[in-house]
Design a protein around this motif. Structure first.
Motif, mmCIF file in Angstrom:
data_model
loop_
_atom_site.group_PDB
_atom_site.id
_atom_site.type_symbol
_atom_site.label_atom_id
_atom_site.label_comp_id
_atom_site.label_asym_id
_atom_site.label_seq_id
_atom_site.Cartn_x
_atom_site.Cartn_y
_atom_site.Cartn_z
ATOM 1 N N PRO A 9 -15.501 9.496 12.524
ATOM 2 C CA PRO A 9 -14.107 9.814 12.196
ATOM 3 C C PRO A 9 -13.622 8.977 11.012
ATOM 4 O O PRO A 9 -13.971 7.807 10.891
ATOM 5 C CB PRO A 9 -13.337 9.436 13.464
ATOM 6 N N MET A 10 -12.864 9.613 10.163
ATOM 7 C CA MET A 10 -12.288 8.915 9.012
ATOM 8 C C MET A 10 -10.768 8.964 9.128
ATOM 9 O O MET A 10 -10.202 10.021 9.398
ATOM 10 C CB MET A 10 -12.724 9.578 7.695
ATOM 11 N N THR A 11 -10.149 7.835 8.898
ATOM 12 C CA THR A 11 -8.685 7.802 8.870
ATOM 13 C C THR A 11 -8.221 8.278 7.499
ATOM 14 O O THR A 11 -9.014 8.413 6.555
ATOM 15 C CB THR A 11 -8.166 6.376 9.115
ATOM 16 N N GLN A 12 -6.940 8.498 7.374
ATOM 17 C CA GLN A 12 -6.397 8.907 6.084
ATOM 18 C C GLN A 12 -6.656 7.836 5.026
ATOM 19 O O GLN A 12 -6.893 8.153 3.865
ATOM 20 C CB GLN A 12 -4.888 9.189 6.197
ATOM 21 N N THR A 13 -6.663 6.575 5.428
ATOM 22 C CA THR A 13 -6.955 5.478 4.494
ATOM 23 C C THR A 13 -8.357 5.643 3.910
ATOM 24 O O THR A 13 -8.554 5.520 2.700
ATOM 25 C CB THR A 13 -6.822 4.112 5.202
ATOM 26 N N GLU A 14 -9.340 5.904 4.750
ATOM 27 C CA GLU A 14 -10.718 6.071 4.270
ATOM 28 C C GLU A 14 -10.872 7.313 3.409
ATOM 29 O O GLU A 14 -11.595 7.305 2.412
ATOM 30 C CB GLU A 14 -11.686 6.101 5.457
ATOM 31 N N VAL A 15 -10.174 8.389 3.771
ATOM 32 C CA VAL A 15 -10.194 9.604 2.953
ATOM 33 C C VAL A 15 -9.610 9.292 1.577
ATOM 34 O O VAL A 15 -10.178 9.660 0.545
ATOM 35 C CB VAL A 15 -9.428 10.760 3.635
ATOM 36 N N ASN A 16 -8.489 8.587 1.553
ATOM 37 C CA ASN A 16 -7.853 8.223 0.277
ATOM 38 C C ASN A 16 -8.762 7.327 -0.561
ATOM 39 O O ASN A 16 -8.828 7.477 -1.786
ATOM 40 C CB ASN A 16 -6.511 7.546 0.508
#
Length: 86
Positions: A52-59
């Motif tokens: 799972p990736m958080t929005q922080t990691e996606v950004n």
């Protein structure tokens, strides 16, 4: 390198031979640009998300990609303008 041999070719012949070589170099450089930004892609420049990736990691991934492409854009424009001007 191959510049002497490739410089003797013109038009489609140059693109047919040079683009795969240049494309591979660009992929390798992009891979290194991503690694230097903490993004560990496969060498064939493919992302596989298995956690799972958080929005922080996606950004962070989006930012690293944009920065890596911006860094390589002058080279890409010079050696493979069809990738920029489409």
């Amino acid at each position: 390198g191959n510049n002497g041999a490739l410089s003797d070719l013109e038009g489609d012949a140059l693109e047919d031979i040079a683009f795969p070589i240049i494309g591979m170099d660009i992929k390798q450089l992009f891979h290194l640009a991503m690694v230097s930004r903490g993004m560990f892609t496969q060498k064939r420049v493919q992302y596989n998300v298995s956690i799972p990736m958080t929005q922080t990691e996606v950004n962070e991934a989006i930012t690293a990609t944009a920065e890596g492409l911006a860094e390589l854009k002058p080279l890409i424009k010079e050696v493979a303008p069809q990738l920029i001007d489409w």
